[in-house]
Design a protein around this motif. Structure first.
Motif, short mmCIF file in Angstrom:
data_model
loop_
_atom_site.label_atom_id
_atom_site.label_comp_id
_atom_site.label_asym_id
_atom_site.label_seq_id
_atom_site.Cartn_x
_atom_site.Cartn_y
_atom_site.Cartn_z
N VAL A 237 49.30 12.14 -16.98
CA VAL A 237 49.02 13.29 -17.84
C VAL A 237 47.89 12.98 -18.80
O VAL A 237 47.83 11.89 -19.39
CB VAL A 237 50.29 13.67 -18.66
CG1 VAL A 237 49.94 14.64 -19.79
CG2 VAL A 237 51.34 14.29 -17.74
N LYS A 238 46.99 13.93 -18.93
CA LYS A 238 45.95 13.87 -19.96
C LYS A 238 46.16 15.06 -20.89
O LYS A 238 46.03 16.21 -20.49
CB LYS A 238 44.56 13.93 -19.33
CG LYS A 238 43.41 14.06 -20.34
CD LYS A 238 43.31 12.86 -21.27
CE LYS A 238 42.11 12.96 -22.21
NZ LYS A 238 42.29 14.04 -23.24
N TRP A 239 46.53 14.78 -22.14
CA TRP A 239 46.69 15.85 -23.12
C TRP A 239 45.32 16.44 -23.46
O TRP A 239 44.34 15.71 -23.65
CB TRP A 239 47.31 15.33 -24.41
CG TRP A 239 48.60 14.56 -24.29
CD1 TRP A 239 48.79 13.24 -24.58
CD2 TRP A 239 49.88 15.06 -23.89
NE1 TRP A 239 50.11 12.89 -24.38
CE2 TRP A 239 50.80 13.98 -23.95
CE3 TRP A 239 50.34 16.31 -23.47
CZ2 TRP A 239 52.15 14.11 -23.62
CZ3 TRP A 239 51.68 16.45 -23.13
CH2 TRP A 239 52.56 15.36 -23.22
N VAL A 266 44.72 11.47 -7.30
CA VAL A 266 44.10 10.18 -7.60
C VAL A 266 44.92 9.06 -6.97
O VAL A 266 46.10 9.22 -6.67
CB VAL A 266 43.97 9.93 -9.13
CG1 VAL A 266 42.99 10.90 -9.76
CG2 VAL A 266 45.34 10.00 -9.80
N GLU A 267 44.28 7.92 -6.82
CA GLU A 267 44.97 6.69 -6.42
C GLU A 267 45.17 5.85 -7.68
O GLU A 267 44.21 5.61 -8.41
CB GLU A 267 44.14 5.91 -5.40
CG GLU A 267 43.95 6.60 -4.06
CD GLU A 267 45.24 6.66 -3.27
OE1 GLU A 267 46.05 5.70 -3.37
OE2 GLU A 267 45.45 7.65 -2.56
N PHE A 268 46.41 5.43 -7.91
CA PHE A 268 46.67 4.55 -9.05
C PHE A 268 46.98 3.16 -8.53
O PHE A 268 47.91 2.98 -7.74
CB PHE A 268 47.83 5.05 -9.91
CG PHE A 268 48.05 4.20 -11.15
CD1 PHE A 268 47.29 4.42 -12.29
CD2 PHE A 268 48.99 3.18 -11.15
CE1 PHE A 268 47.47 3.64 -13.42
CE2 PHE A 268 49.18 2.40 -12.27
CZ PHE A 268 48.41 2.62 -13.42
N LEU A 284 40.06 7.72 -14.04
CA LEU A 284 41.14 8.67 -13.78
C LEU A 284 40.81 10.03 -14.39
O LEU A 284 40.98 11.07 -13.75
CB LEU A 284 42.45 8.16 -14.37
CG LEU A 284 43.13 6.97 -13.68
CD1 LEU A 284 44.35 6.52 -14.49
CD2 LEU A 284 43.57 7.33 -12.27
N MET A 285 40.31 9.99 -15.63
CA MET A 285 40.03 11.25 -16.33
C MET A 285 38.81 11.95 -15.76
O MET A 285 38.70 13.18 -15.83
CB MET A 285 39.88 10.98 -17.83
CG MET A 285 41.22 10.56 -18.48
SD MET A 285 41.15 10.35 -20.28
CE MET A 285 40.17 8.85 -20.43
#
Length: 291
Positions: A237-239, A266-268, A284-285
């Motif tokens: 999550v990106k707020w 995405v790949e984490f 990621l963002m």
């Protein structure tokens, strides 16, 4: 870390990978719970993953408790081979910080709080060493968060901050729980952020509110028609901070079924993340910008 096994009455086995949350413990728990699911042990009816543990529900008339415990323990070697990569999604979640609804609520319950003279954000900023509430809010939304479990209340995600441990925000829960919390409040307790999926009692500090519906038992919300709960473990999550005007706009679009959250696949990779957390988070963002 040593895995701990306990019974939860006659129908549950609880498996704790570690006493504290870490991404390493999460991946081991996920790997082992998946192994239990794939083993298709007779009598198993449900597997519920948590931050660094999981619980198995089973029918003791099909498989006796001692035998069930042994069958699960025999799969522990799978945790040592835990895959540290996963395909997941990063989601932008709008947040109206310092909103009037959580503010009104928190002011009604100041006698239950560590700092009766201030607000939850005032208190959180001060004990974490920030010079202002604005600086604290920036720290809360500037880096992504990892959904490590969903539950306690239906659809409620627990989110773990993807930063170095010494930079993680820590805020205790209220001294005594509130009897009221607005639906979709963005809260904080210990080292976890959360979103209250329904209105009700709660003890987490209240920072803001999101217009994004995350739990819909009727499945009438456009992006929740396939499943009534939005979040799942492994989500990132990106707020996104928003103001009152944007909050009202998004809320109206959610109600009209014309809004959907911004999401990117995405790949984490845990090892790559640990090598350069700030740089990895930036990548990621960036995926959200291309979504």
């Amino acid at each position: 870390m040593k895995t701990r096994y306990t019974y939860g009455g006659d129908e549950h086995v609880y498996v704790e990978m570690d006493e504290e949350m870490s991404l390493e413990a999460f991946f081991k728990s996920l790997s082992m719970s998946n192994a239990v699911r794939e083993a298709d042990i007779p009598g198993v009816t449900e597997i519920c993953p948590a931050n660094a543990s999981f619980q198995v529900r089973y029918d003791p008339d099909v498989t006796a408790p001692d035998e069930m415990l042994k069958r699960i323990q025999d799969l522990e070697h799978m945790a040592d081979k835990a895959e540290k990569r996963m395909t997941t999604r990063i989601i932008e979640v709008p947040v109206y910080y310092q909103d009037p609804w959580t503010h009104e609520t928190l002011m009604r319950f100041r006698e239950r709080h560590q700092d009766p003279e201030g607000t939850d954000l005032d208190y959180a900023a001060r004990i974490n060493g920030y010079d202002s509430v604005e600086a604290f809010i920036k720290a809360h939304h500037s880096q992504p968060w990892f959904v490590s479990m969903v539950g306690f209340v239906s659809g409620l995600p627990f989110l773990y901050q993807l930063v170095e441990r010494d930079k993680q925000i820590e805020v205790p829960k209220y001294l005594r729980p509130r009897t009221d919390t607005p639906k979709q409040t963005v809260g904080y307790g210990g080292s976890f952020s959360c979103i209250y999926s329904v209105r009700g009692a709660g003890g987490y500090q209240m920072f803001g509110i999101t217009p994004m519906t995350i739990y819909d038992p009727r499945q009438e919300t456009s992006y929740l028609r396939d499943f009534l709960v939005f979040f799942k473990p492994g989500d990132i999550v990106k707020w996104k901070p928003i103001d009152r005007a944007e909050y009202d706009r998004i809320l109206a679009e959610v109600d009209a079924n014309t809004w959907a959250p911004r999401i990117a696949e995405v790949e984490f990779d845990l090892d790559e993340f640990n090598k350069d957390m700030t740089g990895y988070n930036a990548k990621l963002m960036e995926a959200l910008n291309d979504a």
